[in-house]
Design a protein around this motif. Structure first.
Motif, PDB file in Angstrom:
ATOM      1  N   UNK A  74       0.855  -1.196   0.000  1.00 15.08           N
ATOM      2  CA  UNK A  74       0.000   0.000   0.000  1.00 15.08           C
ATOM      3  C   UNK A  74       0.882   1.232   0.000  1.00 15.08           C
ATOM      4  N   UNK A  75       0.443   2.237  -0.742  1.00 16.95           N
ATOM      5  CA  UNK A  75       1.046   3.561  -0.650  1.00 16.95           C
ATOM      6  C   UNK A  75       0.076   4.406   0.161  1.00 16.95           C
ATOM      7  N   UNK A  76       0.566   4.961   1.284  1.00 14.67           N
ATOM      8  CA  UNK A  76      -0.279   5.643   2.264  1.00 14.67           C
ATOM      9  C   UNK A  76       0.263   7.047   2.514  1.00 14.67           C
ATOM     10  N   UNK A  77      -0.639   8.022   2.528  1.00 13.49           N
ATOM     11  CA  UNK A  77      -0.300   9.392   2.935  1.00 13.49           C
ATOM     12  C   UNK A  77      -1.277   9.817   4.023  1.00 13.49           C
ATOM     13  N   UNK A  78      -0.760  10.353   5.100  1.00 17.70           N
ATOM     14  CA  UNK A  78      -1.599  10.832   6.215  1.00 17.70           C
ATOM     15  C   UNK A  78      -2.666   9.813   6.621  1.00 17.70           C
ATOM     16  N   UNK A  79      -2.244   8.554   6.770  1.00 15.75           N
ATOM     17  CA  UNK A  79      -3.115   7.444   7.173  1.00 15.75           C
ATOM     18  C   UNK A  79      -4.222   7.126   6.172  1.00 15.75           C
ATOM     19  N   UNK A  80      -4.122   7.645   4.957  1.00 23.98           N
ATOM     20  CA  UNK A  80      -5.107   7.380   3.912  1.00 23.98           C
ATOM     21  C   UNK A  80      -4.454   6.520   2.837  1.00 23.98           C
ATOM     22  N   UNK A 113      -7.420   6.796  -4.357  1.00 29.27           N
ATOM     23  CA  UNK A 113      -7.642   8.163  -3.907  1.00 29.27           C
ATOM     24  C   UNK A 113      -6.618   9.052  -4.592  1.00 29.27           C
ATOM     25  N   UNK A 114      -6.940  10.316  -4.705  1.00 34.94           N
ATOM     26  CA  UNK A 114      -5.983  11.237  -5.301  1.00 34.94           C
ATOM     27  C   UNK A 114      -5.388  12.106  -4.204  1.00 34.94           C
ATOM     28  N   UNK A 115      -4.195  12.620  -4.459  1.00 34.44           N
ATOM     29  CA  UNK A 115      -3.465  13.354  -3.435  1.00 34.44           C
ATOM     30  C   UNK A 115      -2.371  14.167  -4.097  1.00 34.44           C
ATOM     31  N   UNK A 116      -1.525  14.762  -3.280  1.00 34.16           N
ATOM     32  CA  UNK A 116      -0.397  15.535  -3.801  1.00 34.16           C
ATOM     33  C   UNK A 116       0.798  14.633  -4.098  1.00 34.16           C
ATOM     34  N   UNK A 121       4.205   6.765   2.441  1.00 31.22           N
ATOM     35  CA  UNK A 121       4.945   5.592   2.889  1.00 31.22           C
ATOM     36  C   UNK A 121       4.409   4.353   2.199  1.00 31.22           C
ATOM     37  N   UNK A 122       5.289   3.372   2.056  1.00 31.47           N
ATOM     38  CA  UNK A 122       4.898   2.066   1.543  1.00 31.47           C
ATOM     39  C   UNK A 122       4.736   1.141   2.740  1.00 31.47           C
ATOM     40  N   UNK A 123       3.643   0.399   2.741  1.00 33.44           N
ATOM     41  CA  UNK A 123       3.398  -0.591   3.790  1.00 33.44           C
ATOM     42  C   UNK A 123       3.254  -1.946   3.143  1.00 33.44           C
ATOM     43  N   UNK A 124       3.843  -2.954   3.764  1.00 32.42           N
ATOM     44  CA  UNK A 124       3.624  -4.336   3.349  1.00 32.42           C
ATOM     45  C   UNK A 124       2.387  -4.814   4.087  1.00 32.42           C
TER      46      UNK A 124
END
Length: 132
Positions: A74-80, A113-116, A121-124
């Motif tokens: 997963x690619x995660x930004x601000x817990x999203x 989702x879209x973002x800047x 972060x990458x999560x396994x």
């Protein structure tokens, strides 16, 4: 002792600027005390096809070689969660106690989702155990 290694293609093509960023990130990484696979995100961008490219350092702190076989990231930004995709990369093997730079390409269709696209972060994603 953890060591930094560049795949031969990376070693030949990485710019001096990006090599410095990678080496600095490796030098400042705080490795977990347990044997694990850690991923440090370095930078990310969208390409002309709309795919998300996330350049990382993959850290194998275990005593065994590791490869991505049906591994969900997963690619995660601000817990999203921004993107999620399952990777199988047979040619990419991370030797024990080794860190290697790698770019994961999340297909356009995997973006939820879209973002800047900054400071993510990458999560396994750990496999959930069924309770039969």
């Amino acid at each position: 002792m953890q060591k930094l290694q560049f795949e031969s293609a990376w070693d030949k093509t990485v710019s001096k600027k990006h090599r410095k960023i990678i080496e600095d990130a490796f030098a400042s990484t705080e490795f977990l005390l347990d044997d694990s696979i850690q991923v440090t995100s370095l930078w990310q961008a969208l390409n002309h096809k709309g795919n998300l490219l996330v350049t990382t350092l993959v850290h194998n702190t275990t005593q065994q070689s590791f490869s991505f076989q049906n591994t969900k990231l997963r690619y995660v930004e601000d817990n999203l969660v921004i993107a999620e995709h399952t990777f199988t990369i047979p040619a990419f093997v991370v030797e024990p106690k080794t860190s290697i730079p790698w770019t994961f390409i999340f297909p356009k269709e995997s973006l939820v989702s879209s973002t800047t696209f900054q400071d993510g972060d990458i999560e396994i994603v750990k496999e959930e155990k069924s309770s039969d």
